[in-house]
Scaffold this motif. Structure first.
Motif, PDB file in Angstrom:
ATOM      1  N   ASP A  34       0.995  -1.224  -0.011  1.00 11.18           N
ATOM      2  CA  ASP A  34      -0.047  -0.045   0.166  1.00 11.18           C
ATOM      3  C   ASP A  34       0.780   1.294   0.038  1.00 11.18           C
ATOM      4  OD1 ASP A  34       0.903   0.386   2.593  1.00 11.18           O
ATOM      5  OD2 ASP A  34      -0.830  -0.393   3.453  1.00 11.18           O
ATOM      6  N   VAL A  35       0.428   2.260  -0.161  1.00 11.77           N
ATOM      7  CA  VAL A  35       1.104   3.547  -0.352  1.00 11.77           C
ATOM      8  C   VAL A  35       1.954   3.670   0.846  1.00 11.77           C
ATOM      9  CG1 VAL A  35       0.966   5.988  -0.560  1.00 11.77           C
ATOM     10  CG2 VAL A  35      -0.800   4.555  -1.909  1.00 11.77           C
ATOM     11  N   PRO A  92      -2.021   6.389  -6.020  1.00 15.28           N
ATOM     12  CA  PRO A  92      -2.149   4.904  -6.380  1.00 15.28           C
ATOM     13  C   PRO A  92      -1.207   3.911  -5.772  1.00 15.28           C
ATOM     14  CG  PRO A  92      -1.035   6.210  -8.024  1.00 15.28           C
ATOM     15  CD  PRO A  92      -1.375   7.328  -6.914  1.00 15.28           C
ATOM     16  N   SER A  94       0.953   1.912  -6.118  1.00 13.89           N
ATOM     17  CA  SER A  94       1.768   1.532  -7.190  1.00 13.89           C
ATOM     18  C   SER A  94       3.201   2.163  -6.840  1.00 13.89           C
ATOM     19  CB  SER A  94       1.561   1.261  -8.680  1.00 13.89           C
ATOM     20  OG  SER A  94       2.373   1.157  -9.322  1.00 13.89           O
ATOM     21  N   THR A  97       4.097   3.894 -10.384  1.00 18.56           N
ATOM     22  CA  THR A  97       3.159   4.953 -10.825  1.00 18.56           C
ATOM     23  C   THR A  97       3.465   6.129  -9.803  1.00 18.56           C
ATOM     24  OG1 THR A  97       1.483   3.382 -11.319  1.00 18.56           O
ATOM     25  CG2 THR A  97       1.002   5.738 -11.006  1.00 18.56           C
ATOM     26  N   ILE A 118      -5.398  12.945  -9.656  1.00 18.08           N
ATOM     27  CA  ILE A 118      -4.531  11.953  -8.894  1.00 18.08           C
ATOM     28  C   ILE A 118      -5.542  11.221  -7.955  1.00 18.08           C
ATOM     29  CG2 ILE A 118      -2.590  11.553  -7.473  1.00 18.08           C
ATOM     30  CD1 ILE A 118      -0.993  13.605  -8.596  1.00 18.08           C
ATOM     31  N   ASN A 119      -5.683  10.056  -8.118  1.00 21.71           N
ATOM     32  CA  ASN A 119      -6.374   9.104  -7.332  1.00 21.71           C
ATOM     33  C   ASN A 119      -6.065   7.542  -7.492  1.00 21.71           C
ATOM     34  OD1 ASN A 119      -7.952   7.489  -9.455  1.00 21.71           O
ATOM     35  ND2 ASN A 119      -8.278   9.604 -10.274  1.00 21.71           N
ATOM     36  N   PRO A 120      -6.569   6.903  -6.358  1.00 19.75           N
ATOM     37  CA  PRO A 120      -5.778   5.478  -6.151  1.00 19.75           C
ATOM     38  C   PRO A 120      -5.984   4.691  -7.560  1.00 19.75           C
ATOM     39  CG  PRO A 120      -7.244   5.950  -4.511  1.00 19.75           C
ATOM     40  CD  PRO A 120      -7.404   7.189  -5.327  1.00 19.75           C
ATOM     41  N   LYS A 121      -6.729   4.939  -8.504  1.00 13.50           N
ATOM     42  CA  LYS A 121      -6.762   4.209  -9.834  1.00 13.50           C
ATOM     43  C   LYS A 121      -6.118   4.707 -10.787  1.00 13.50           C
ATOM     44  CE  LYS A 121     -11.642   3.022  -8.956  1.00 13.50           C
ATOM     45  NZ  LYS A 121     -13.251   2.902  -9.578  1.00 13.50           N
ATOM     46  N   LEU A 122      -5.193   5.638 -10.515  1.00 12.15           N
ATOM     47  CA  LEU A 122      -4.313   6.321 -11.651  1.00 12.15           C
ATOM     48  C   LEU A 122      -3.367   5.174 -11.904  1.00 12.15           C
ATOM     49  CD1 LEU A 122      -3.490   8.968 -12.784  1.00 12.15           C
ATOM     50  CD2 LEU A 122      -1.960   9.365 -11.005  1.00 12.15           C
ATOM     51  N   GLU A 123      -2.892   5.578 -13.210  1.00 10.51           N
ATOM     52  CA  GLU A 123      -2.011   4.610 -14.050  1.00 10.51           C
ATOM     53  C   GLU A 123      -0.664   4.960 -14.480  1.00 10.51           C
ATOM     54  OE1 GLU A 123      -4.081   1.773 -16.797  1.00 10.51           O
ATOM     55  OE2 GLU A 123      -5.269   1.069 -15.371  1.00 10.51           O
ATOM     56  N   ARG A 124       0.249   4.441 -14.856  1.00  6.50           N
ATOM     57  CA  ARG A 124       1.481   5.065 -15.150  1.00  6.50           C
ATOM     58  C   ARG A 124       1.556   5.621 -16.527  1.00  6.50           C
ATOM     59  NH1 ARG A 124       6.385   1.040 -15.548  1.00  6.50           N
ATOM     60  NH2 ARG A 124       4.760  -0.567 -15.478  1.00  6.50           N
TER      61      ARG A 124
END
Length: 213
Positions: A34-35, A92, A94, A97, A118-124
Motif C-alpha cells: 500500500d502507499v 495509487p 503502485s 506509478t 490523482i487518485n488510487p486508480k491512476l496508472e503510469r
C-alpha cells in the motif's frame, strides 16, 4: 504497519548505527503493497544507505529488490509531496506509478491532487501522458515512447487557426499575395478549391439526374 524495535539491533558497543539485519527485517515486515508501506520502504532505504557500508547496503538491498528499483523507492520516500501522509488515501498503491509522479513539477502534483486527477486508480500511462503534455512532446516509459496526441478539440482549434490565417493571406482582388503567401499555402488553397469544385459538381450532377433543377 509492524515495525521491529530498533533497540534490539543496536550494536553491543552502544553505537547508534543499525546493522544490515535490522534493515533486512524491516523491509521484510513491510510486505503489504500500500502507499504507506511503499513510502516507508523508501525512507528505510534512505536510512540504510546512510548507516551501512556500501557493500553491506547493496547486499541487503539485493535480498529484496534490484538496485534500480531500490533507487525508485528512495526517490518516492524522499519526495515532499508524494511522501506526505496527508496524501496517502489519494495516491495509487503502485511504486512505479508513484515514481513517475515524482517527475512532475510539485505545483502540478498539488493541483492534480486538489482536483482529483490523482487518485488510487491512476496508472503510469496517465502520468506519462501528463509529462508529455508538460514537455509538449514525448516521453519514454519502460522503453516505449509515449507521444502526446492532440485531442479532437485541439485539432479543430489548430485547423481553424490555419484557415483564418489563410483567409487573411488569400483573397481580395487577387487570389494570392506573393509577398505573404508561401508555395505550401498556395498548394493548400488550390487543393481546397478543387475539392470544393468537385463536391459542387457532384451535387449538381445528382440534382440534374433527379430533375431537381
Amino acid at each position: 504497519m509492524t515495525m521491529i524495535n530498533a533497540d534490539i539491533e543496536r550494536s553491543a558497543f552502544g553505537s547508534n548505527r543499525r546493522s544490515w539485519e535490522y534493515f533486512d527485517a524491516q523491509l521484510t515486515a513491510l510486505r503489504v503493497n500500500d502507499v504507506e508501506n511503499i513510502v516507508a520502504r523508501g525512507r528505510l532505504l534512505l536510512e540504510a544507505r546512510d548507516e551501512l557500508e556500501h557493500g553491506s547496503f547493496e547486499a541487503m538491498v539485493k535480498r529484496h529488490f534490484d538496485l534500480s528499483t531500490a533507487r525508485m523507492y528512495r526517490i518516492v520516500g524522499a519526495h515532499p509531496v508524494i511522501s506526505n501522509r496527508c496524501h496517502v488515501n489519494a495516491l495509487p498503491p503502485s511504486m512505479r506509478t508513484l515514481y513517475e509522479l515524482t517527475k512532475l513539477p510539485e505545483e502540478i502534483l498539488r493541483q492534480k491532487l486538489k482536483d482529483g486527477s490523482i487518485n488510487p486508480k491512476l496508472e503510469r500511462k496517465d502520468v506519462a501522458r501528463w509529462r508529455a503534455e508538460q514537455r509538449g512532446g514525448q516521453v519514454e516509459i519502460d522503453g516505449k515512447t509515449i507521444e502526446h496526441k492532440p485531442s479532437v478539440v485541439e485539432q479543430l482549434k489548430t485547423a481553424k487557426a490555419e484557415i483564418d490565417r489563410l483567409k487573411k493571406s488569400i483573397g481580395g482582388e487577387h487570389l494570392f499575395d506573393p509577398k505573404q503567401t508561401s508555395d505550401r499555402e498556395i498548394a493548400i488553397a488550390v487543393a481546397g478549391r478543387l475539392q470544393c469544385w468537385r463536391v459542387t459538381s457532384t451535387i449538381e450532377s445528382v440534382m440534374v439526374g433527379n430533375h431537381v433543377l
